[in-house]
Scaffold this motif. Sequence first.
Motif, PDB file in Angstrom:
ATOM      1  N   MET A   1      12.595  59.194  -0.498  1.00 46.93           N
ATOM      2  CA  MET A   1      13.143  58.309   0.515  1.00 46.93           C
ATOM      3  C   MET A   1      13.550  56.985  -0.141  1.00 46.93           C
ATOM      4  N   LYS A  22      16.245  52.827   9.757  1.00 51.66           N
ATOM      5  CA  LYS A  22      15.027  53.610   9.963  1.00 51.66           C
ATOM      6  C   LYS A  22      15.339  54.941  10.636  1.00 51.66           C
ATOM      7  N   GLU A  24      17.868  56.635  10.181  1.00 55.15           N
ATOM      8  CA  GLU A  24      18.468  57.506   9.169  1.00 55.15           C
ATOM      9  C   GLU A  24      17.444  57.950   8.121  1.00 55.15           C
ATOM     10  N   GLY A  25      16.200  57.539   8.313  1.00 59.45           N
ATOM     11  CA  GLY A  25      15.133  57.991   7.423  1.00 59.45           C
ATOM     12  C   GLY A  25      14.882  57.117   6.219  1.00 59.45           C
TER      13      GLY A  25
END
Length: 224
Positions: A1, A22, A24-25
């Motif tokens: 990530m 956030k 979108e990971g």
Amino acid sequence: MARIAIVEDDAWMREELMDILKKEGFDVVAVTDFHDIAHQIATLAPDLVLLDINLPGQSGFDLCKSLKSKGIGPILILTSRDKLQDELHGFHLGADDYLTKPCNRDRLLARIQNLLRRFARQPGLVDGGDFSLDPNTYTLYKGSESLVLSANEGKILLALVQNRPEIVSKKALSELLWGTDQFIDENAIQVNLTRLRKTLRPLNLEDQIETVRGQGYRLKEYRR
């Protein structure tokens, strides 16, 4: 990530950006204390920095230069300043992309993904002792100063740094610059070295390059 650091003093804009990223990971961190920002970001070790220009107490342009001198990047400038001269100034200081606010969400995400992919395949700054060199953009950093080398200047200096303290032969430079060593135009090589030294002069680095008569060139050995 991937970790993204947001440097934005507008609380509403900062929260909106955090929410978008956030979802979108991304691992998102935001700077809310605008003192010694470069140190904070270096500690956070982000994969990408979203940087506003109009910050309290410090110009975002100065911060961009400082971050790049520390090898931190990529940096995407996101600002309401839409003048061409601001955009060009940002790129001159080492910014990797520039977007104006308000920005389309999908465009922002596409630019972020593009920078992350690009930098995942590229090495970081090369340590030249008294300076650092970005091998991708040929941007040279010395302290708080920076300058962008031409392609030929950058290729020559990168070869000298990577081979220090060994000599880089004229034959090797000919291959590097023109893709052949079958015909070495020594005058053309000398012209390129003269230009490089002249470019380095404002940073007092021109004397770093030594000519080894009849063999080639090298950087002086660096002693910490």
